[in-house]
Write an enzyme that holds these catalytic residues in place. Structure first.
Site, short mmCIF file in Angstrom:
data_model
loop_
_atom_site.label_atom_id
_atom_site.label_comp_id
_atom_site.label_asym_id
_atom_site.label_seq_id
_atom_site.Cartn_x
_atom_site.Cartn_y
_atom_site.Cartn_z
N HIS A 372 71.69 65.70 -44.53
CA HIS A 372 73.02 66.55 -43.54
C HIS A 372 72.93 67.99 -44.19
O HIS A 372 72.95 68.79 -43.78
CB HIS A 372 74.14 65.38 -44.48
CG HIS A 372 74.57 65.38 -45.56
ND1 HIS A 372 73.13 64.56 -46.35
CD2 HIS A 372 75.05 66.30 -46.83
CE1 HIS A 372 73.59 64.61 -47.74
NE2 HIS A 372 74.50 65.66 -47.67
N ASP A 373 72.44 68.43 -44.83
CA ASP A 373 72.10 69.48 -45.49
C ASP A 373 70.84 70.31 -45.98
O ASP A 373 70.75 71.22 -47.27
CB ASP A 373 72.79 69.32 -47.45
CG ASP A 373 74.47 69.62 -47.72
OD1 ASP A 373 74.77 69.89 -46.14
OD2 ASP A 373 74.76 68.87 -48.82
N LYS A 376 70.79 74.17 -46.40
CA LYS A 376 71.08 74.91 -48.19
C LYS A 376 70.09 75.83 -48.52
O LYS A 376 69.62 76.04 -48.53
CB LYS A 376 71.16 74.08 -48.75
CG LYS A 376 72.50 73.32 -48.42
CD LYS A 376 73.34 72.74 -49.08
CE LYS A 376 74.62 71.87 -49.54
NZ LYS A 376 75.22 71.62 -50.73
N HIS A 401 75.04 77.23 -43.86
CA HIS A 401 73.68 75.99 -43.43
C HIS A 401 73.90 75.00 -42.09
O HIS A 401 72.76 74.46 -42.64
CB HIS A 401 73.72 75.58 -45.33
CG HIS A 401 74.52 74.32 -44.82
ND1 HIS A 401 76.24 74.63 -45.50
CD2 HIS A 401 74.94 73.63 -45.20
CE1 HIS A 401 76.98 73.48 -45.87
NE2 HIS A 401 75.96 72.53 -45.41
N HIS A 427 79.13 67.89 -40.54
CA HIS A 427 79.64 66.93 -41.35
C HIS A 427 80.41 67.78 -41.82
O HIS A 427 81.21 67.61 -43.39
CB HIS A 427 78.60 66.57 -42.46
CG HIS A 427 77.61 67.31 -43.32
ND1 HIS A 427 76.81 68.84 -42.29
CD2 HIS A 427 77.71 67.89 -44.37
CE1 HIS A 427 76.38 69.33 -43.09
NE2 HIS A 427 77.11 69.25 -44.90
N HIS A 428 80.98 68.82 -41.21
CA HIS A 428 81.65 69.89 -42.20
C HIS A 428 83.09 69.34 -41.21
O HIS A 428 83.85 71.20 -41.42
CB HIS A 428 81.35 71.05 -42.85
CG HIS A 428 80.88 70.72 -44.07
ND1 HIS A 428 81.66 70.54 -45.34
CD2 HIS A 428 79.74 71.31 -44.78
CE1 HIS A 428 80.29 70.62 -46.32
NE2 HIS A 428 78.98 71.20 -45.68
N ASP A 456 79.73 62.36 -47.55
CA ASP A 456 78.84 64.01 -48.34
C ASP A 456 80.28 63.94 -49.88
O ASP A 456 80.31 64.54 -50.83
CB ASP A 456 78.80 64.80 -47.45
CG ASP A 456 78.56 65.69 -48.50
OD1 ASP A 456 77.46 65.77 -49.40
OD2 ASP A 456 78.52 67.07 -48.33
#
Length: 520
Positions: A372-373, A376, A401, A427-428, A456
């Site tokens: 998911h990240d 970054k 990201h 996911h955000h 998360d």
């Protein structure tokens, strides 16, 4: 009293003593149904055939005197081999009605029908045989004892051969069905248990209760140890290991697989890619009428499928390790907890299972959630590790990201990477549409994105970050409840509330000393 008088009772049926003796001497006999309205025909037929044997089995006689009795017997006795059928009984075509009942209503094409008639001119033989699927047509006057014996003997041979063909067909169907069933299994243990159940089905093809009749298991053997994959019956894992360990199973030199068969034991050994797999099954009764070629074909395919499953497991484990390594690298740049991505994976799978996603989807999100990240990795260190609040310019860079992660992954054709691209991108996003990068809302957000969003945030709240200390349990639960219908899918919040003990268990199980602070 003569031997024949002792053999039959007054009704012409086998006497009770004769039935008991026959049962003791040969529990498996060919069933002959005599359908005739004349008592004398039953008696004479039984006298003529009482010593007849075929393939080591004697005959058991069933008697019917009209259409109704015949139908009742045929409905209750599914393994009748031959019907000796009179044409004219209560009606001129009573026998034909029974023949039609056998073939059309019962859909039984195995049973051999021998039509016997005292009035041969009533219906032409050719028409009867073709229209009613009759196997033989005889006048009663021509059926001497010798000819009756020959006629029934030939009919039994035909029945046996057709029954064998039917069993081969049934066995082949079971092999095909078994292959489809066991190859759906994702774990070695599930696959192994499926193999045992399917082999049981093949060994006791005609029995309704199969599993209690055998015991044994499937195991892997190497120089040091025996690993039991699955068991069936009352045997313990220790007893099975001991049994396999004390035998010297040698695979034949010119093959990597071998089958050893005894009356009550079947052992299949395969040695593929250096791993020896042993299937050892013992029956509580001897295996009867077992087609060993069928069993061998199934076991050989099972061994190959098992090896493929090992390779798939190895590939999945390798893929998981690579995903975790890459994600761990991205997380390490922001100095977040090393087990963050693992915990998010477990939270996500828990919610996926609870909301009713398929097993394959649950596995997919489990492997994809850690990604998911991944975006970054493109964010500068001074932003990732800034202890205070980000300014507008820094926050704009941080939000990138999501799209960076999506672009990194969406070019792959692998399902896990495709799922990872969706998760990285969404996911955000917020349930109320105020999230980023696209402002999606409600069910327009993919279920994977909605699940990982909650997972998360939960883990972030419970963990120490460069900009915050971990929250307490009460605060975390209250916040997630408050964000139901705002940030989070209300259905997923309900799942969290119902399973929050499991969330905190996962948090503790994969704790790297930076987890949440328990509520005092």
């Amino acid at each position: 009293m003569s031997e024949q008088d002792m053999l039959f009772d007054e009704s012409g049926n086998l006497s009770q003593s004769a039935q008991i003796n026959a049962s003791k001497g040969s529990p498996s006999r060919w069933k002959i149904l005599i359908v005739d309205d004349e008592e004398g025909v039953h008696t004479i037929t039984k006298l003529a055939l009482n010593r007849t044997q075929f393939a080591g089995k004697g005959l058991t006689f069933l008697s019917a005197y009209n259409v109704a009795q015949a139908k009742e017997i045929l409905l209750s006795e599914s393994d009748i081999a031959v019907v000796l059928l009179d044409v004219v009984m209560e009606t001129e075509e009573a026998g034909l009605e029974i023949a039609e009942y056998i073939r059309d209503e019962l859909d039984n094409h195995l049973i051999r029908i021998i039509l016997r008639t005292g009035q041969p001119g009533t219906i032409p033989e050719k028409d009867i045989i073709e229209q009613y699927d009759i196997n033989d047509y005889r006048e009663k006057t021509e059926l001497t004892k010798r000819k009756l014996h020959s006629t029934v003997y030939t009919a039994l041979r035909s029945y046996r051969d057709m029954l064998a063909l039917e069993n081969h067909k049934l066995g082949l169907e079971k092999v095909i069905a078994a292959t489809a069933t066991i190859l759906k299994q994702k774990s070695m243990e599930s696959f192994a248990q499926g193999v045992l159940e399917q082999v049981s089905s093949l060994l006791y093809m005609k029995e309704e209760t199969m599993l209690p009749e055998i015991e044994g298991g499937l195991a892997e053997k190497n120089i040091d140890d025996v690993h039991v994959l699955a068991r069936v019956g009352d045997i313990s894992a220790q007893a099975l290991k001991a049994s396999i360990s004390q035998h010297d199973f040698n695979v034949v030199r010119d093959s990597d697989q071998a089958l050893h068969y005894q009356d009550d034991n079947i052992c299949h050994i395969s040695n593929i890619n250096g791993i020896e797999t042993i299937l050892n099954i013992t029956g509580k009764h001897d295996f009867k009428d077992v087609d060993m070629h069928l069993i061998e074909m199934f076991c050989n395919n099972m061994a190959i499928a098992l090896d493929n499953l090992r390779l798939n497991d190895s590939l999945r484990n390798t893929q998981k390790e690579i995903v975790y390594a890459i994600c761990g690298l991205a997380e390490s740049r922001s100095k977040e907890t090393g087990n963050h991505v693992r915990r998010v994976a477990y939270y996500s799978r828990l919610m996926a299972e609870e909301i009713g996603l398929s097993p394959s989807q649950c596995e997919e999100i489990f492997y994809a959630a850690p990604l998911h990240d991944i975006g970054k990795i493109s964010i500068p260190d001074y932003i990732l590790n800034k202890p205070g609040k980000l300014n507008d310019e820094e926050w704009a860079l941080m939000k990138e990201h999501t799209t960076v992660g999506e672009n990194c992954l969406k070019g792959s054709h692998q399902p896990v990477m495709q799922a990872g691209a969706i998760i990285a991108s969404q996911h955000h996003e917020y349930w109320n549409g105020h999230g980023y990068p696209r402002g999606l809302s409600g069910t327009d957000i993919h279920i994977y994105g909605r699940i990982v969003a909650l997972a998360d945030v939960f883990d972030a709240l419970a963990s120490k970050r460069c900009y915050k200390e971990p929250w307490g349990e009460t605060e975390i639960v209250a916040y997630i409840h408050e964000q139901s219908g705002v940030k989070f899918d209300p259905q997923l919040v309900e799942i969290f509330q119902r399973r929050q003990a499991d969330f905190f268990r996962i948090l503790q199980e994969y704790n790297d000393s930076l987890s949440y602070l328990p509520t005092p």
